[in-house]
Design a protein around this motif. Structure first.
Motif, PDB file in Angstrom:
ATOM      1  N   VAL A  39      21.704 -20.539 -75.416  1.00 24.37           N
ATOM      2  CA  VAL A  39      20.457 -19.733 -75.878  1.00 24.37           C
ATOM      3  C   VAL A  39      19.094 -20.846 -75.232  1.00 24.37           C
ATOM      4  O   VAL A  39      18.788 -21.187 -75.668  1.00 24.37           O
ATOM      5  CB  VAL A  39      20.488 -19.092 -76.522  1.00 24.37           C
ATOM      6  CG1 VAL A  39      18.814 -18.108 -76.858  1.00 24.37           C
ATOM      7  CG2 VAL A  39      21.101 -18.566 -77.895  1.00 24.37           C
ATOM      8  N   GLU A  40      18.568 -20.216 -74.460  1.00 28.92           N
ATOM      9  CA  GLU A  40      17.597 -20.736 -73.654  1.00 28.92           C
ATOM     10  C   GLU A  40      16.611 -19.609 -74.092  1.00 28.92           C
ATOM     11  O   GLU A  40      16.166 -18.283 -73.944  1.00 28.92           O
ATOM     12  CB  GLU A  40      17.198 -20.580 -72.412  1.00 28.92           C
ATOM     13  CG  GLU A  40      18.317 -21.307 -70.871  1.00 28.92           C
ATOM     14  CD  GLU A  40      17.516 -22.733 -71.481  1.00 28.92           C
ATOM     15  OE1 GLU A  40      16.356 -23.463 -71.651  1.00 28.92           O
ATOM     16  OE2 GLU A  40      18.435 -23.957 -71.934  1.00 28.92           O
ATOM     17  N   MET A  59      10.747 -14.459 -73.892  1.00 29.02           N
ATOM     18  CA  MET A  59      12.228 -13.899 -73.450  1.00 29.02           C
ATOM     19  C   MET A  59      12.975 -15.010 -73.881  1.00 29.02           C
ATOM     20  O   MET A  59      13.543 -16.159 -73.735  1.00 29.02           O
ATOM     21  CB  MET A  59      11.724 -14.815 -71.838  1.00 29.02           C
ATOM     22  CG  MET A  59      13.125 -14.458 -70.968  1.00 29.02           C
ATOM     23  SD  MET A  59      14.804 -15.279 -71.029  1.00 29.02           S
ATOM     24  CE  MET A  59      13.714 -16.620 -69.942  1.00 29.02           C
ATOM     25  N   GLU A  61      17.715 -15.805 -73.166  1.00 32.28           N
ATOM     26  CA  GLU A  61      18.192 -16.204 -72.308  1.00 32.28           C
ATOM     27  C   GLU A  61      20.090 -16.603 -72.866  1.00 32.28           C
ATOM     28  O   GLU A  61      19.867 -17.698 -73.075  1.00 32.28           O
ATOM     29  CB  GLU A  61      18.344 -16.677 -71.161  1.00 32.28           C
ATOM     30  CG  GLU A  61      19.600 -16.596 -69.856  1.00 32.28           C
ATOM     31  CD  GLU A  61      19.396 -17.171 -68.627  1.00 32.28           C
ATOM     32  OE1 GLU A  61      19.811 -18.018 -68.091  1.00 32.28           O
ATOM     33  OE2 GLU A  61      17.553 -17.587 -68.374  1.00 32.28           O
ATOM     34  N   ARG A  63      23.949 -17.364 -72.885  1.00 35.59           N
ATOM     35  CA  ARG A  63      24.995 -17.272 -71.366  1.00 35.59           C
ATOM     36  C   ARG A  63      26.393 -17.136 -72.507  1.00 35.59           C
ATOM     37  O   ARG A  63      26.712 -17.438 -73.410  1.00 35.59           O
ATOM     38  CB  ARG A  63      24.555 -19.172 -70.908  1.00 35.59           C
ATOM     39  CG  ARG A  63      23.654 -20.017 -70.382  1.00 35.59           C
ATOM     40  CD  ARG A  63      23.534 -19.308 -69.120  1.00 35.59           C
ATOM     41  NE  ARG A  63      21.942 -19.134 -68.418  1.00 35.59           N
ATOM     42  CZ  ARG A  63      22.418 -19.338 -67.291  1.00 35.59           C
ATOM     43  NH1 ARG A  63      23.015 -19.114 -66.150  1.00 35.59           N
ATOM     44  NH2 ARG A  63      21.251 -19.974 -66.764  1.00 35.59           N
ATOM     45  N   GLN A  68      28.295 -12.623 -67.491  1.00 38.90           N
ATOM     46  CA  GLN A  68      26.880 -13.200 -66.590  1.00 38.90           C
ATOM     47  C   GLN A  68      25.917 -13.598 -67.893  1.00 38.90           C
ATOM     48  O   GLN A  68      26.031 -12.987 -69.286  1.00 38.90           O
ATOM     49  CB  GLN A  68      26.491 -11.108 -65.789  1.00 38.90           C
ATOM     50  CG  GLN A  68      26.231 -10.365 -66.797  1.00 38.90           C
ATOM     51  CD  GLN A  68      25.832  -9.538 -66.066  1.00 38.90           C
ATOM     52  OE1 GLN A  68      25.829  -9.569 -64.539  1.00 38.90           O
ATOM     53  NE2 GLN A  68      25.898  -8.057 -66.399  1.00 38.90           N
ATOM     54  N   PRO A  69      24.639 -13.741 -67.870  1.00 42.66           N
ATOM     55  CA  PRO A  69      23.707 -14.405 -68.519  1.00 42.66           C
ATOM     56  C   PRO A  69      23.156 -12.554 -69.335  1.00 42.66           C
ATOM     57  O   PRO A  69      22.838 -11.487 -68.661  1.00 42.66           O
ATOM     58  CB  PRO A  69      22.697 -14.709 -68.284  1.00 42.66           C
ATOM     59  CG  PRO A  69      23.275 -15.426 -66.942  1.00 42.66           C
ATOM     60  CD  PRO A  69      24.666 -14.208 -66.330  1.00 42.66           C
ATOM     61  N   ILE A  70      22.628 -13.078 -70.406  1.00 45.37           N
ATOM     62  CA  ILE A  70      21.935 -11.628 -71.073  1.00 45.37           C
ATOM     63  C   ILE A  70      21.046 -12.278 -71.602  1.00 45.37           C
ATOM     64  O   ILE A  70      20.594 -12.994 -71.750  1.00 45.37           O
ATOM     65  CB  ILE A  70      22.172 -11.193 -72.603  1.00 45.37           C
ATOM     66  CG1 ILE A  70      23.921 -11.044 -72.319  1.00 45.37           C
ATOM     67  CG2 ILE A  70      21.722 -10.175 -72.999  1.00 45.37           C
ATOM     68  CD1 ILE A  70      24.480  -9.814 -71.656  1.00 45.37           C
ATOM     69  N   VAL A  71      19.506 -11.609 -70.772  1.00 43.75           N
ATOM     70  CA  VAL A  71      17.773 -11.966 -70.847  1.00 43.75           C
ATOM     71  C   VAL A  71      17.590 -10.003 -71.986  1.00 43.75           C
ATOM     72  O   VAL A  71      17.809  -9.077 -71.566  1.00 43.75           O
ATOM     73  CB  VAL A  71      17.606 -12.052 -69.035  1.00 43.75           C
ATOM     74  CG1 VAL A  71      16.214 -12.392 -69.615  1.00 43.75           C
ATOM     75  CG2 VAL A  71      18.443 -12.983 -69.287  1.00 43.75           C
ATOM     76  N   HIS A  73      13.556  -9.391 -72.980  1.00 46.90           N
ATOM     77  CA  HIS A  73      11.776  -9.750 -73.098  1.00 46.90           C
ATOM     78  C   HIS A  73      11.381  -9.527 -74.898  1.00 46.90           C
ATOM     79  O   HIS A  73      11.700  -7.763 -74.520  1.00 46.90           O
ATOM     80  CB  HIS A  73      11.079  -9.221 -72.065  1.00 46.90           C
ATOM     81  CG  HIS A  73      11.261 -10.148 -70.912  1.00 46.90           C
ATOM     82  ND1 HIS A  73      11.557 -10.850 -70.338  1.00 46.90           N
ATOM     83  CD2 HIS A  73      12.848 -10.011 -70.523  1.00 46.90           C
ATOM     84  CE1 HIS A  73      11.660 -11.335 -69.344  1.00 46.90           C
ATOM     85  NE2 HIS A  73      12.449 -11.030 -69.544  1.00 46.90           N
ATOM     86  N   LEU A  90      17.719  -9.621 -78.838  1.00 45.35           N
ATOM     87  CA  LEU A  90      19.088  -9.950 -77.899  1.00 45.35           C
ATOM     88  C   LEU A  90      20.838  -9.795 -78.772  1.00 45.35           C
ATOM     89  O   LEU A  90      21.683  -9.376 -78.261  1.00 45.35           O
ATOM     90  CB  LEU A  90      18.891 -11.272 -78.339  1.00 45.35           C
ATOM     91  CG  LEU A  90      19.818 -12.446 -77.648  1.00 45.35           C
ATOM     92  CD1 LEU A  90      20.169 -11.863 -76.335  1.00 45.35           C
ATOM     93  CD2 LEU A  90      19.545 -13.771 -77.928  1.00 45.35           C
TER      94      LEU A  90
END
Length: 124
Positions: A39-40, A59, A61, A63, A68-71, A73, A90
């Motif tokens: 997670v970023e 934000m 993100e 993985r 696909q990555p989940i993003v 905000h 998230l």
């Protein structure tokens, strides 16, 4: 699951902030740990010239293996509240995405013939 916290120049990054972010993220999405590699988290303040709370942005993100990555905000006047809100968003996004992924995998697996059901058909 690896969690990386990134800040812009308007947010003072310190160990307490990193620990808070990690605690919120793990508390929100730990149940998905087997599906997530990392997670970023990006923290910033949109009112950069003021150097004060008021436009905090988070934000996140995630993985996800096989997806696909989940993003997501979130924005709030309070940075800690924004981090908490983002963790909840998230979790909901991952719940939905991983559910779709599991449904897809379930439908992609060919059905196995049940020998008992064949026997039942021939005994009639």
């Amino acid at each position: 699951m690896q969690i990386n916290v990134n800040t812009d120049r308007t947010i003072q990054n310190h160990q307490g902030l990193d620990e808070h972010v990690e605690s919120v993220v793990r508390g929100s999405i730990d149940r998905f740990g087997d599906h997530i590699t990392s997670v970023e988290v990006h923290l910033s303040n949109e009112n950069k010239e003021k150097h004060a709370d008021g436009g905090n942005s988070v934000m996140m993100e995630a993985r996800v293996r096989g997806y696909q990555p989940i993003v997501i905000h979130d924005h709030s006047d309070d940075l800690r509240q924004s981090i908490k809100n983002a963790g909840g968003k998230l979790a909901r996004a991952l719940d939905s995405a991983i559910g779709r992924l599991q449904d897809k995998n379930k439908h992609a697996t060919p059905a196995v013939d049940d020998p008992l059901s064949d026997k039942h058909l021939t005994d009639s």
